[in-house]
Each structure stands twice: as C-alpha cells, then as structure tokens.
Design an enzyme around this catalytic site. Structure first.
Site, PDB file in Angstrom:
ATOM      1  N   ALA A   1       7.650  -1.984   2.021  1.00 43.92           N
ATOM      2  CA  ALA A   1       8.460  -1.449   0.922  1.00 43.92           C
ATOM      3  C   ALA A   1       9.490  -0.499   1.641  1.00 43.92           C
ATOM      4  O   ALA A   1      10.700  -0.857   1.068  1.00 43.92           O
ATOM      5  CB  ALA A   1       7.312  -0.509   0.071  1.00 43.92           C
TER       6      ALA A   1
ATOM      7  N   ALA B   1       0.961  -1.210  -0.006  1.00 40.53           N
ATOM      8  CA  ALA B   1      -0.169  -0.072  -0.065  1.00 40.53           C
ATOM      9  C   ALA B   1       0.936   1.186  -0.055  1.00 40.53           C
ATOM     10  O   ALA B   1       2.023   1.031   0.272  1.00 40.53           O
ATOM     11  CB  ALA B   1      -1.053  -0.040   1.227  1.00 40.53           C
TER      12      ALA B   1
ATOM     13  N   GLN C   1       1.510   3.628   2.017  1.00 44.05           N
ATOM     14  CA  GLN C   1       2.335   3.709   3.219  1.00 44.05           C
ATOM     15  C   GLN C   1       2.850   2.607   3.784  1.00 44.05           C
ATOM     16  O   GLN C   1       2.967   2.270   4.821  1.00 44.05           O
ATOM     17  CB  GLN C   1       1.346   4.568   4.166  1.00 44.05           C
ATOM     18  CG  GLN C   1       1.305   6.192   4.143  1.00 44.05           C
ATOM     19  CD  GLN C   1       2.715   6.946   4.195  1.00 44.05           C
ATOM     20  OE1 GLN C   1       3.569   6.335   5.113  1.00 44.05           O
ATOM     21  NE2 GLN C   1       2.780   7.931   3.619  1.00 44.05           N
ATOM     22  N   SER C   2       2.980   1.620   2.837  1.00 49.16           N
ATOM     23  CA  SER C   2       3.779   0.273   3.149  1.00 49.16           C
ATOM     24  C   SER C   2       5.122   0.480   3.929  1.00 49.16           C
ATOM     25  O   SER C   2       6.123   1.012   3.398  1.00 49.16           O
ATOM     26  CB  SER C   2       3.931  -0.419   1.892  1.00 49.16           C
ATOM     27  OG  SER C   2       4.986  -1.736   2.074  1.00 49.16           O
ATOM     28  N   ASN C   3       5.165  -0.262   5.163  1.00 54.18           N
ATOM     29  CA  ASN C   3       6.298  -0.104   5.974  1.00 54.18           C
ATOM     30  C   ASN C   3       7.236  -1.156   5.327  1.00 54.18           C
ATOM     31  O   ASN C   3       8.658  -1.159   5.373  1.00 54.18           O
ATOM     32  CB  ASN C   3       6.227  -0.580   7.346  1.00 54.18           C
ATOM     33  CG  ASN C   3       5.287   0.335   8.223  1.00 54.18           C
ATOM     34  OD1 ASN C   3       5.367   1.398   8.293  1.00 54.18           O
ATOM     35  ND2 ASN C   3       3.878  -0.178   8.312  1.00 54.18           N
TER      36      ASN C   3
END
Ligand SMILES: *Cc1c(COP(=O)(O)O)cnc(C)c1O
Length: 337
Positions: free
Chosen positions: A79, A73, A75-77
């Site tokens: 990624a 998503a 705000q992917s942590n």
C-alpha cells in the site's frame, strides 16, 4: 520471451546490489550467504512492490486512469509503495486496509507504513479482518466511476501477471549479476505472501534456463495452498509472456513452517532473525515477511538443509518501515540495557 515489449515506467533504482553476508556466514558456519538488496529499490524506502509497480502503473497510465485503488493489511508495504508510485505519476491513490491481526497498539494502527500512506497523500479506509477485499475494491471503483473518476484497481500485493513481470525481470537481473562476478548461485530464498514475487521468479528463472533452486518461505497460508497460488500465477504470467513450454510444477516450492500463529503475528524465530541480521550485518529486516523468511533460512541451515559449500542468496524484499509498527514484538531491554 522479450520483457521489453511490455509497458514499464521507471520508479526504482536498478539493478539492486548483490552483497556477501560474511559475518552471518561465519556465525552460522556456512553455506556462503549472499543478499539481494530489493529493500534498496529507492521508492519510499524501497521494497519488492516497486518492481511490480513499474509495470502496473505503466498499465494504469495506458488506460488513462486518474486514481489507483489497492488493498492490504494495516502495515502493508505494498500500500505504501503504491501510494508513493501514484504520487510520482500524479495520480490519486485510495487504500483499503484490512485488520488482519486485531492489534490495537497505536504504533501498529497509525505508525510505520500507515504514517507514510498519509504522507504520500493517499486516502485510507479500514475494513475488518476476513472482509472480501477484492470485492470491496470493486465496489469503491464502481462508486468512483459514477463520480466521473477513472479508477485502476491493483490487487493485493500487486500480484497478477502484470505485476509479476517485475520479478521475471529480477530473475534475469540476478542471473546476469551473479554471472558477471563469477558466482554460481545454488539456492535463492525469500519470503512469499501474495505470490507475485515467487511466481515471477519461477517464470523468469525458467525463461533463462537457470538451475537455481528457488524456495519461498510462507508468511500466511499452509504449504499446499501457497504452492497452488504461486504455481497458478506463474502459469498465467508465462502465458502473458507468451513463453513457450509449461511451468514445471516441481519448480514451485514453499516451506510454510515459519508462519507461526498467523499472518503478521510475531514469532520467536522472526524476532531472533531480525535481531541477528541487525547485529551481525547492520541490516534491517521486517517483522511480517523478510524476518520470517530469514527465520526459515536460519533454521534450515541449522538443520543441515544446505551444503556448507553452497552459495545461497536471500532476496531481501524490504519492509523495515513496519518495524515501527511492531516495537512491542522486540525486547528493547535486551543486551544493550
Ligand atoms: C509483499 C511482501 C513480500 C511478499 O511478496 P509477494 O509477492 O506478496 O509474495 C515479501 N516481503 C515484503 C517486505 C513484502 O512487503
């Protein structure tokens, strides 16, 4: 089962601390609450994906990849931690971000994790919500191969049997850490999303014969679907480990009553939990996962789900960087104004 047989590189600070939450315990009137600090794994502000990436990046190196591709998503942590891991091992990183919330707040679309992806040197492409992201990654990988690159594709959340090994290790780490301080853990609670964390914990707890009761608090899917995802991945992880005996279906429990209107959508319970932990324990949760996980834990405590004499560990999976993408969800004109 011997975890040391699997290739792993060091990316984080382990073991992560196990700390009492005395103020929160007093505020809620028991059970005794503890926190396992997987927000302190060290890599690019930390989080649960670091443990998975220690195994995933080792495999990427083993197959001589020169670029990793992953997705998440906006705000992917996951990624962000993948971008940091790739930087550390000298690989390129390409990220596909899916717009799963529809938010147009510039903090959401460009600050927090998105800012850090760029700082770590990753390249980023966006996709509309509902896109088949695994298929998109495979198309990007095919394009890169025809350009002469060697891509390694990491699934969303790093959740496959290789990544889940990180949480097999975390289960073993927690059990020995608790034993060393004479603590008998009754319950372990954490936020569950792409399922790798819970699946690894289920397999790891079973491997060491622990009777800690594990509860995942859902952040996206309904209970039935979430538990099926976790169980399926726990079984595949156990196979990968050549673990004797089957995973018990009853060991997989998810409570998905705290998702609210959808993945990444703020809830009043999440807001209360984030503010409560910030103000009683000086701890930063996140709006998408650990905030909802803690909202579930707080509500279950209020409903008398635990005995006041129980020892309950909350696994802090990280993610506080996303707070900077979610300022709108918090009432900044609160008590301090
Ligand atoms: C990814 C993530 C989770 C969920 O872990 P899964 O292994 O995807 O279930 C929980 N908390 C945070 C902060 C995360 O980034």
């Amino acid at each position: 089962m011997d975890l040391s047989l699997f290739p792993r590189i060091q990316l984080g600070h382990f073991p992560t601390p196990l700390e009492p939450m005395a103020n929160l315990t007093a505020l809620l009137g028991g059970p005794r609450l503890w926190i396992k600090r997987d927000d302190c794994t060290g890599l690019s502000s930390g989080g649960n994906k670091t443990r998975k990436l220690e195994y995933l990046m080792a495999e990427a190196i083993a197959v001589r990849a020169d670029v990793v591709i992953t997705q998440g998503a906006t705000q992917s942590n996951h990624a962000r931690q993948t971008a940091a891991a790739a930087a550390k091992v000298g690989m390129k990183c390409h990220i596909l971000l899916e717009d799963r919330t529809g938010s147009t707040d510039p903090d959401y679309t460009d600050n927090g994790n998105v800012l850090l992806n760029r700082l770590h040197g990753a390249t980023v492409e966006r996709r509309a919500g509902g896109t088949n992201m695994q298929q998109e990654m495979e198309q990007v990988a095919a394009r890169m191969k025809s350009d002469g690159l060697r891509p390694y594709v990491i699934p969303g959340g790093g959740s496959n049997p290789v990544g889940a090994l990180g949480y097999v290790g975390a289960a073993i780490e927690l059990v020995s850490q608790a034993a060393a301080r004479g603590l008998k853990v009754d319950h372990l609670v954490h936020a569950t999303g792409s399922a790798g964390t819970q699946a690894g914990l289920v397999a790891g707890l079973q491997a060491v014969g622990s009777d800690i009761r594990l509860l995942g608090i859902g952040t996206r899917a309904p209970k039935e679907k979430q538990e099926t995802m976790v169980y399926d991945l726990a079984c595949r992880t156990a196979e990968h480990l050549r673990m004797p005996g089957r995973i018990r279906r009853e060991a997989v429990e998810a409570n998905c009553d705290y998702v609210g209107s959808g993945y990444g959508m703020p809830t009043p319970g999440m807001q209360e939990a984030v503010e409560m932990l910030a103000r009683t324990e000086g701890l930063l949760l996140d709006p998408v996962y650990s905030g909802k996980g803690m909202a579930g834990l707080i509500d279950l405590i209020r409903k008398g789900h635990f005995k006041t004499t129980d020892d309950v560990v909350f696994l802090h999976t990280g993610g506080s960087v996303a707070l900077f993408g979610y300022g709108e969800a918090f009432d900044l004109k609160g008590p301090q104004a």
